[in-house]
Design an enzyme around this catalytic site. Structure first.
Site, short mmCIF file in Angstrom:
data_model
loop_
_atom_site.label_atom_id
_atom_site.label_comp_id
_atom_site.label_asym_id
_atom_site.label_seq_id
_atom_site.Cartn_x
_atom_site.Cartn_y
_atom_site.Cartn_z
N LYS A 170 0.88 -1.18 0.00
CA LYS A 170 0.00 0.00 0.00
C LYS A 170 0.92 1.22 0.00
O LYS A 170 1.49 1.59 1.02
CB LYS A 170 -0.87 -0.02 1.28
CG LYS A 170 -2.18 0.73 1.21
CD LYS A 170 -2.08 2.18 0.78
CE LYS A 170 -1.89 3.14 1.92
NZ LYS A 170 -1.74 4.54 1.47
N GLU A 245 9.55 1.77 10.72
CA GLU A 245 10.56 2.82 10.47
C GLU A 245 9.82 4.15 10.61
O GLU A 245 9.02 4.49 9.73
CB GLU A 245 11.13 2.69 9.06
CG GLU A 245 11.85 1.40 8.77
CD GLU A 245 13.16 1.27 9.52
OE1 GLU A 245 13.67 2.29 10.03
OE2 GLU A 245 13.66 0.14 9.61
N CYS A 279 13.86 11.11 6.76
CA CYS A 279 13.64 10.78 8.18
C CYS A 279 14.93 10.84 8.98
O CYS A 279 14.92 11.14 10.16
CB CYS A 279 12.97 9.43 8.30
SG CYS A 279 13.74 8.20 7.27
N GLU A 379 9.50 16.49 14.88
CA GLU A 379 9.99 16.31 13.52
C GLU A 379 9.28 17.30 12.61
O GLU A 379 8.04 17.32 12.54
CB GLU A 379 9.72 14.89 13.07
CG GLU A 379 10.26 14.64 11.69
CD GLU A 379 10.11 13.19 11.26
OE1 GLU A 379 8.98 12.71 11.27
OE2 GLU A 379 11.12 12.56 10.93
P1 NAD Z 1 1.84 8.70 7.45
O1 NAD Z 1 2.26 7.89 8.62
O2 NAD Z 1 0.58 9.45 7.53
O3 NAD Z 1 1.75 7.80 6.13
C1 NAD Z 1 2.65 6.77 5.81
C2 NAD Z 1 1.88 5.64 5.14
O4 NAD Z 1 0.93 5.12 6.05
C3 NAD Z 1 1.08 6.06 3.91
O5 NAD Z 1 1.07 5.03 2.96
C4 NAD Z 1 -0.32 6.25 4.48
O6 NAD Z 1 -1.33 6.11 3.53
C5 NAD Z 1 -0.38 5.13 5.50
N1 NAD Z 1 -1.35 5.34 6.57
C6 NAD Z 1 -1.86 6.50 7.04
N2 NAD Z 1 -2.74 6.27 8.04
C7 NAD Z 1 -2.77 4.93 8.23
C8 NAD Z 1 -3.46 4.07 9.14
N3 NAD Z 1 -4.28 4.55 10.06
N4 NAD Z 1 -3.21 2.76 9.06
C9 NAD Z 1 -2.36 2.25 8.15
N5 NAD Z 1 -1.69 3.00 7.26
C10 NAD Z 1 -1.88 4.34 7.31
O7 NAD Z 1 3.05 9.61 7.16
P2 NAD Z 1 3.07 10.92 6.29
O8 NAD Z 1 2.64 12.04 7.15
O9 NAD Z 1 2.42 10.74 4.96
O10 NAD Z 1 4.64 10.90 6.04
C11 NAD Z 1 5.56 11.67 6.74
C12 NAD Z 1 6.06 11.01 7.99
O11 NAD Z 1 6.68 9.76 7.72
C13 NAD Z 1 7.12 11.86 8.58
O12 NAD Z 1 6.59 12.42 9.74
C14 NAD Z 1 8.30 10.94 8.86
O13 NAD Z 1 8.59 10.93 10.20
C15 NAD Z 1 7.84 9.60 8.53
N6 NAD Z 1 8.86 8.87 7.75
C16 NAD Z 1 9.74 8.04 8.38
C17 NAD Z 1 10.68 7.34 7.66
C18 NAD Z 1 11.66 6.37 8.28
O14 NAD Z 1 12.29 5.60 7.56
N7 NAD Z 1 11.84 6.34 9.55
C19 NAD Z 1 10.74 7.50 6.30
C20 NAD Z 1 9.84 8.35 5.71
C21 NAD Z 1 8.90 9.02 6.45
#
Ligand code: NAD
Length: 472
Positions: A170, A245, A279, A379
């Site tokens: 997804k 992650e 990240c 962050e």
């Molecule tokens: P997010 O957590 O909202 O989304 C990440 C993924 O999770 C997307 O595919 C989203 O559709 C899905 N998602 C959202 N809500 C969900 C739920 N309730 N259940 C299951 N899946 C769900 O993150 P974002 O705001 O789109 O992305 C930015 C954040 O991601 C940043 O705050 C950063 O910290 C984090 N990030 C971390 C890493 C890492 O490797 N540690 C890498 C990239 C981003």
């Protein structure tokens, strides 16, 4: 405009069972460039059923049987590097240079590493009268974000397939096009039907249904700590394995005697690359109080080299952020920093000059930041560097470890031994010394609220394995 109403399930493209569409916008122009299917829980059911049906046979294949399609997938990634880079520029906003050199090249490097690792990996060993087998974990739900949209897919899907797992992916709402391109490559690589499945859709619907699905054995998630927490709660109820992650607030610590100019310039490159949407970005620069103003001046000069611009131009070093939502979030943090007493050295919350359209944010340097300020704790995920002064080494360590996160860090010192001793005391999953290079075979992951589990290299493969002992 491309309009995709299908999902990749059970070895082919099938109409989504939901009628909705998700818009994909170009972050530089704000125009809708494509729509993809807004999947539903019914699509998730179909994809998990396909993955479950394929799991036993795929899990019992030999290493050689898995290597053949995996190698073709790696070759497919190599053949379509240019198209991958252009797709990421269009849907995510990375400048073409970065998209080519990192966003497209890194997944190829990681895919190659898994072809090699699989070729040499021993899936069984003898312990006394037992044979111990490393077996696949089963059906994997892979949920990925938009900031490195292909790398994060490859870092999960390739080791999962190499381990003998089947996968339902997804991808993030903002970047489904490169995930669809990846599904095409999987299709062409000739994996058995159901081994890999793709469902596009909204996180709270498709992601949540997938993570909680009883047919899923392991959830590998990259994204925000808030969503990671809820995934771990659901997984706990279902006794599923999780790999998370999550976010970071990494510190780059410059100890007295280090090459200050290099440390600050490398920090700027690190924090402004990908518009700060990394990240592991060193978003907190920690310098000794006696060198503070010198460091601020170097950072201000370095930031000027990252003026945002059109990501399709080869000259551009920093493009827009991915979405209006992220832009507003980052601008809000810059305002909060100034309200709480930080000194705005360069940048700010206003749109950059000459860029009224597009999700652009100015490269921003905040000085006089103290450890309890919001910009030092949360962050930001944008091009914002906070510079913090410390009194002595212990104080630097206290500040470096003083957030809920523990993803990455940097240490700079006159000698490697001093830097390594400091790094050993940091709560972080990976620390670079004097600008140590990224290693795609080294385990990648976080301490504390930055996550559990590791990706990349052998450790990343082993996340997708479980152990069985048979006694003779
Ligand atoms: P997010 O957590 O909202 O989304 C990440 C993924 O999770 C997307 O595919 C989203 O559709 C899905 N998602 C959202 N809500 C969900 C739920 N309730 N259940 C299951 N899946 C769900 O993150 P974002 O705001 O789109 O992305 C930015 C954040 O991601 C940043 O705050 C950063 O910290 C984090 N990030 C971390 C890493 C890492 O490797 N540690 C890498 C990239 C981003």
């Amino acid at each position: 405009m491309q309009q995709h109403a299908d999902q990749y399930i059970g070895g082919g493209w099938r109409p989504s069972l939901g009628g909705g569409a998700l818009e994909v916008r170009n972050p530089a122009t704000e125009e809708v460039i494509a729509t993809v299917a807004a999947g539903t829980a019914a699509d998730v059911d179909a994809a998990v059923a396909a993955a479950r049906a394929a799991a036993r046979d795929w899990g019992l294949t030999s290493r050689e049987e898995r290597l053949a399609p995996l190698t073709r997938l790696r070759d497919g990634l190599a053949a379509r590097q240019q198209e991958i880079a252009e797709t990421i520029v269009a849907e995510q906003g990375s400048p073409i240079g970065f998209a080519t050199g990192v966003q497209a090249a890194l997944p190829l490097l990681v895919a190659s590493s898994y072809v090699e690792l699989l070729a040499g990996y021993e899936f069984q060993e003898k312990i006394g009268n037992s044979t111990v087998y490393a077996e696949p974990a089963g059906v994997v739900a892979a949920i990925t974000p938009w900031n490195y949209p292909l790398h994060q897919v490859v870092a999960k899907v390739l080791p999962a397939l190499a381990a003998g797992c089947t996968v339902v992916l997804k991808p993030a709402e903002d970047t489904p096009l490169v995930a669809r391109l990846f599904a095409e490559l999987v299709d062409q690589a000739g994996f058995p039907a159901g081994v890999f499945n793709l469902v596009t859709g909204v996180g709270s619907e498709v992601g949540a249904a997938l993570a909680a699905h009883p047919g899923v054995d392991l959830v590998s998630f990259t994204g925000s700590t808030a969503v990671g927490r809820s995934i771990a709660e659901h997984a706990g109820r279902g006794i599923k394995k999780v790999a998370l992650e999550l976010g970071g607030k990494s510190a780059n610590v410059v100890l007295p005697g280090a090459d200050l100019g290099r440390a600050v310039n490398v920090n700027a490159a690190n924090v402004f690359a990908n518009s700060g949407q990394t990240c592991t970005a060193w978003t907190r620069l920690l310098v000794h109080q006696d060198q503070y103003e010198e460091a601020v001046a170097i950072a201000a000069k370095a930031a000027a080299k990252y003026q945002p611009g059109d990501p399709s131009s080869a000259e551009t070093r920093m493009g827009p952020l991915v979405s209006a939502k992220q832009r507003e979030r980052v601008r809000g943090y810059i305002r909060a920093g100034v309200e709480q007493g930080a000194r705005l050295v360069v940048g700010g919350a206003e749109a950059p000059d000459g860029l009224p359209t597009g999700y652009y944010v100015q490269p921003t340097v905040l000085a006089d930041v103290t450890p309890e300020m919001t910009v030092a704790q949360e962050e930001i995920f944008g091009p914002v560097l906070s510079i913090i002064a410390y009194r002595d080494e212990d104080h630097a360590l206290e500040i470096a470890n003083g957030t809920e996160y523990g993803l990455a860090g940097g240490v700079w010192a006159a000698d490697e031994a001093t830097a390594a001793a400091f790094a050993r005391r940091m709560d972080a999953g990976q620390v670079d010394i004097n600008g140590g290079r990224f290693n795609p075979l080294a385990p990648f992951g976080g301490y504390k609220s930055s996550g559990v589990g590791r990706e990349l290299g052998r450790h990343g493969l082993e996340e997708f394995l479980q152990t069985k002992s048979i006694q003779f």
